[in-house]
Design a protein around this motif. Structure first.
Motif, mmCIF file in Angstrom:
data_model
loop_
_atom_site.group_PDB
_atom_site.id
_atom_site.type_symbol
_atom_site.label_atom_id
_atom_site.label_comp_id
_atom_site.label_asym_id
_atom_site.label_seq_id
_atom_site.Cartn_x
_atom_site.Cartn_y
_atom_site.Cartn_z
ATOM 1 N N LEU A 160 -2.113 -20.070 15.271
ATOM 2 C CA LEU A 160 -1.722 -18.939 16.123
ATOM 3 C C LEU A 160 -2.938 -18.195 16.671
ATOM 4 O O LEU A 160 -2.879 -17.647 17.777
ATOM 5 N N SER A 161 -4.042 -18.165 15.924
ATOM 6 C CA SER A 161 -5.251 -17.503 16.445
ATOM 7 C C SER A 161 -5.853 -18.295 17.606
ATOM 8 O O SER A 161 -6.544 -17.729 18.448
ATOM 9 N N LEU A 162 -5.586 -19.623 17.667
ATOM 10 C CA LEU A 162 -6.021 -20.412 18.830
ATOM 11 C C LEU A 162 -5.119 -20.194 20.032
ATOM 12 O O LEU A 162 -5.575 -20.178 21.173
ATOM 13 N N VAL A 163 -3.819 -20.032 19.767
ATOM 14 C CA VAL A 163 -2.852 -19.914 20.866
ATOM 15 C C VAL A 163 -2.875 -18.521 21.490
ATOM 16 O O VAL A 163 -2.883 -18.389 22.719
ATOM 17 N N PHE A 164 -2.907 -17.486 20.654
ATOM 18 C CA PHE A 164 -2.850 -16.121 21.166
ATOM 19 C C PHE A 164 -4.238 -15.619 21.536
ATOM 20 O O PHE A 164 -5.244 -16.170 21.116
ATOM 21 N N SER A 167 -7.454 -10.715 20.662
ATOM 22 C CA SER A 167 -7.060 -9.416 20.090
ATOM 23 C C SER A 167 -6.076 -9.593 18.936
ATOM 24 O O SER A 167 -6.036 -8.772 18.015
ATOM 25 N N ALA A 168 -5.271 -10.663 18.948
ATOM 26 C CA ALA A 168 -4.304 -10.895 17.873
ATOM 27 C C ALA A 168 -4.955 -11.524 16.656
ATOM 28 O O ALA A 168 -4.358 -11.548 15.569
ATOM 29 N N GLU A 169 -6.172 -12.034 16.815
ATOM 30 C CA GLU A 169 -6.841 -12.725 15.710
ATOM 31 C C GLU A 169 -7.131 -11.784 14.540
ATOM 32 O O GLU A 169 -7.065 -12.192 13.377
ATOM 33 N N GLY A 170 -7.416 -10.533 14.836
ATOM 34 C CA GLY A 170 -7.688 -9.566 13.761
ATOM 35 C C GLY A 170 -6.491 -9.362 12.854
ATOM 36 O O GLY A 170 -6.623 -9.305 11.619
#
Length: 195
Positions: A160-164, A167-170
């Motif tokens: 999901l951190s690759l797809v989004f 800013s969502a990675e945090g």
């Protein structure tokens, strides 16, 4: 060398024999020039005609060279503008190709990450279902199940951190760190229960 000097001497004598021109009397000067040219010997007349022909030929050649130079400069300027236009098109197409390659690379990375995340989830779920079917030691196997959940949670949050966007990675990192600390607690509890 003798012919050149004799021609030079003949020309100087020829011009010295000409009467001075009067500005007042144009007809008389033309008549005098005609008389002077008619009084010249034949080889001087030929020499004068050759000089005149050479002068006209050189003038015509210079004019033609000037025209050719102008035509070449026009062609060169049009070719240069075409080259600049082609270079601009090449740069834009190169940038477009680089953008497409970058998108394709990102898509390939996402596909590979999704494939391995799915594979990790399937293998972990296989092990978890095996423990759930044969629950012989519930206090130990619950801790093993909590530890086995680590792999799917890490795989899904990494995917999901690759797809989004970044800013969502945090937020996904916070989820991973919380579960990591929980797994460390469960692992220590598992060691205490087994020993």
């Amino acid at each position: 060398i003798n012919s050149i000097t004799s021609t030079t001497i003949d020309e100087t004598t020829m011009f010295s024999q000409l009467p001075p021109a009067n500005d007042d009397d144009d007809d008389s000067s033309n008549h005098a020039a005609n008389n002077a040219s008619s009084n010249l010997p034949w080889h001087q007349k030929i020499s004068r005609a050759l000089h005149l022909t050479i002068l006209l030929t050189l003038s015509a050649t210079t004019f033609l060279l000037f025209l050719q130079t102008q035509a070449i400069s026009l062609r060169l300027s049009s070719t240069q503008s075409q080259l600049q236009e082609l270079q601009h098109k090449l740069e834009t197409s190169t940038q477009d190709i680089e953008i497409q390659v970058e998108k394709q690379h990102d898509l390939t990375v996402i596909h590979m990450a999704g494939t391995f995340a799915l594979l990790s989830c399937l293998i972990s779920s296989f092990h978890m279902t095996a423990h759930l079917r044969k629950m012989n030691q519930p206090s130990v196997q619950r801790k093993i199940l909590a530890i086995l959940w680590m792999s799917p949670i890490y795989a899904v949050t990494s995917f999901l951190s690759l797809v989004f966007p970044p800013s969502a990675e945090g937020y996904l990192d916070i989820l991973k760190n919380f579960y990591e600390s929980y797994v460390i607690y469960q692992f220590l509890s598992f060691l205490i229960a087994v020993l």
